[in-house]
Write an enzyme that holds these catalytic residues in place. Structure first.
Site, PDB file in Angstrom:
ATOM      1  N   LYS A  18       0.829  -1.215   0.000  1.00  0.00           N
ATOM      2  CA  LYS A  18       0.000   0.000   0.000  1.00  0.00           C
ATOM      3  C   LYS A  18       0.860   1.261   0.000  1.00  0.00           C
ATOM      4  O   LYS A  18       0.593   2.215  -0.731  1.00  0.00           O
ATOM      5  CB  LYS A  18      -0.842   0.043   1.282  1.00  0.00           C
ATOM      6  CG  LYS A  18      -2.046  -0.823   1.305  1.00  0.00           C
ATOM      7  CD  LYS A  18      -2.777  -0.483   2.608  1.00  0.00           C
ATOM      8  CE  LYS A  18      -3.891  -1.418   2.919  1.00  0.00           C
ATOM      9  NZ  LYS A  18      -4.504  -1.087   4.213  1.00  0.00           N
ATOM     10  N   ASP A  76      -7.879   1.847   4.475  1.00  0.00           N
ATOM     11  CA  ASP A  76      -8.399   0.526   4.811  1.00  0.00           C
ATOM     12  C   ASP A  76      -9.082   0.004   3.560  1.00  0.00           C
ATOM     13  O   ASP A  76      -9.877   0.705   2.930  1.00  0.00           O
ATOM     14  CB  ASP A  76      -9.363   0.552   6.003  1.00  0.00           C
ATOM     15  CG  ASP A  76      -9.414  -0.833   6.646  1.00  0.00           C
ATOM     16  OD1 ASP A  76      -8.399  -1.252   7.234  1.00  0.00           O
ATOM     17  OD2 ASP A  76     -10.445  -1.517   6.509  1.00  0.00           O
ATOM     18  N   PHE A 159       0.628  -6.706  -4.935  1.00  0.00           N
ATOM     19  CA  PHE A 159       0.657  -7.387  -3.628  1.00  0.00           C
ATOM     20  C   PHE A 159      -0.713  -8.026  -3.369  1.00  0.00           C
ATOM     21  O   PHE A 159      -1.639  -7.908  -4.180  1.00  0.00           O
ATOM     22  CB  PHE A 159       1.029  -6.399  -2.520  1.00  0.00           C
ATOM     23  CG  PHE A 159      -0.023  -5.354  -2.237  1.00  0.00           C
ATOM     24  CD1 PHE A 159      -0.156  -4.239  -3.064  1.00  0.00           C
ATOM     25  CD2 PHE A 159      -0.894  -5.469  -1.169  1.00  0.00           C
ATOM     26  CE1 PHE A 159      -1.136  -3.283  -2.825  1.00  0.00           C
ATOM     27  CE2 PHE A 159      -1.882  -4.512  -0.911  1.00  0.00           C
ATOM     28  CZ  PHE A 159      -1.992  -3.415  -1.746  1.00  0.00           C
ATOM     29  N   GLY A 160      -0.832  -8.708  -2.233  1.00  0.00           N
ATOM     30  CA  GLY A 160      -2.110  -9.252  -1.781  1.00  0.00           C
ATOM     31  C   GLY A 160      -2.804 -10.128  -2.821  1.00  0.00           C
ATOM     32  O   GLY A 160      -2.201 -11.055  -3.381  1.00  0.00           O
TER      33      GLY A 160
HETATM   34  P1  IMP Z   1      -6.015  -3.653   5.708  1.00  0.00           P
HETATM   35  O1  IMP Z   1      -4.662  -3.333   6.211  1.00  0.00           O
HETATM   36  O2  IMP Z   1      -6.939  -4.235   6.726  1.00  0.00           O
HETATM   37  O3  IMP Z   1      -6.641  -2.491   4.972  1.00  0.00           O
HETATM   38  O4  IMP Z   1      -5.775  -4.824   4.665  1.00  0.00           O
HETATM   39  C1  IMP Z   1      -6.102  -4.736   3.336  1.00  0.00           C
HETATM   40  C2  IMP Z   1      -5.915  -6.082   2.669  1.00  0.00           C
HETATM   41  O5  IMP Z   1      -6.744  -6.105   1.509  1.00  0.00           O
HETATM   42  C3  IMP Z   1      -4.494  -6.275   2.161  1.00  0.00           C
HETATM   43  O6  IMP Z   1      -3.694  -6.939   3.092  1.00  0.00           O
HETATM   44  C4  IMP Z   1      -4.716  -7.125   0.917  1.00  0.00           C
HETATM   45  O7  IMP Z   1      -4.870  -8.465   1.270  1.00  0.00           O
HETATM   46  C5  IMP Z   1      -6.062  -6.613   0.403  1.00  0.00           C
HETATM   47  N1  IMP Z   1      -5.861  -5.527  -0.585  1.00  0.00           N
HETATM   48  C6  IMP Z   1      -6.178  -4.203  -0.449  1.00  0.00           C
HETATM   49  N2  IMP Z   1      -5.833  -3.528  -1.557  1.00  0.00           N
HETATM   50  C7  IMP Z   1      -5.280  -4.412  -2.387  1.00  0.00           C
HETATM   51  C8  IMP Z   1      -4.698  -4.290  -3.672  1.00  0.00           C
HETATM   52  O8  IMP Z   1      -4.598  -3.216  -4.282  1.00  0.00           O
HETATM   53  N3  IMP Z   1      -4.232  -5.437  -4.208  1.00  0.00           N
HETATM   54  C9  IMP Z   1      -4.306  -6.648  -3.577  1.00  0.00           C
HETATM   55  N4  IMP Z   1      -4.798  -6.813  -2.367  1.00  0.00           N
HETATM   56  C10 IMP Z   1      -5.292  -5.690  -1.767  1.00  0.00           C
END
Ligand code: IMP
Length: 204
Positions: A18, A76, A159-160
């Site tokens: 992020k 988030d 990522f993710g």
């Molecule tokens: P947070 O820190 O609770 O907002 O976690 C967001 C989670 O959503 C991340 O760890 C990813 O697993 C997923 N995520 C959010 N944005 C993306 C993106 O742009 N690409 C891939 N996964 C994302």
């Protein structure tokens, strides 16, 4: 190089994916972005106890603002899969468990969609941003990117869940796009654009 006349903004995330995207998207914007690693001596863990993206973004922005007194920008975000009733949603980072990594989360998602056909794999990424600018005020914005979930991971960028998410109108996953291509359509880029409009800040 730091420019003292620029407004400092502490980016309230420990997620490197992020952070990198926010830095790239805001590259030509007249704000000085500071990472949590630069500001805090040790790794910071903020508990996300909210049940919506906005609540969690506000918790993170508020925490960082209170600690630093600097403008705090929190993201988030997560993936909402229609066939799973909107899951993993706010639990996207922890879908396969609190200590789960990206691969486990992605595998769990594919397993849960095992018997779901291509036409029923619709999903969207949602990003909510909160910029805390004063003790009693903040700005909030949202961005959404529609698409669907593939049948196997493809690509190594981003990522993710990027290797599993195919944005509407394309036949490549987010992880097969360059960062510039992703930023033309991503939920995060849309949310940042909307936030800058509210802030009345234009790219240089
Ligand atoms: P947070 O820190 O609770 O907002 O976690 C967001 C989670 O959503 C991340 O760890 C990813 O697993 C997923 N995520 C959010 N944005 C993306 C993106 O742009 N690409 C891939 N996964 C994302």
């Amino acid at each position: 190089m730091h420019n003292n006349s620029l407004k400092k903004v502490l980016v309230a995330t420990s997620n490197r994916g992020k952070l990198l995207e926010i830095q790239q998207i805001l590259r030509s914007v007249p704000l000085e972005l500071i990472s949590m690693d630069e500001y805090f001596d040790s790794q910071v863990e903020i508990e996300e106890t909210g049940s919506t993206f906005e609540e969690n973004a506000l918790i993170k922005a508020q925490w960082v603002y209170n600690k630093s007194g600097l403008w705090a920008l929190a993201d988030d975000s997560g993936l909402e899969v229609d066939a799973l009733g909107g899951k993993p949603g706010v639990l996207s980072a922890r879908f396969a468990g609190v200590n789960a990594g990206t691969e486990e989360n992605n595998r769990k998602l594919l397993n849960e969609l095992e018997n779901i056909s291509a036409s029923d794999r619709s999903a969207r990424f949602r990003c909510v941003l909160v910029l805390k600018t004063a003790p009693d005020s903040y700005l909030c914005s949202e961005g959404v990117c529609e698409g669907h979930i593939g049948f196997e991971p493809r690509g190594s960028n981003g990522f993710g869940y990027d290797p599993l998410f195919i944005p509407e109108g394309l036949d490549r996953t987010f992880a097969q796009l360059s960062s510039e291509e992703k930023h033309l359509l991503s939920h995060r880029a849309k949310a940042l654009k909307s936030l800058l409009e509210k802030l009345n800040v234009l790219p240089l």
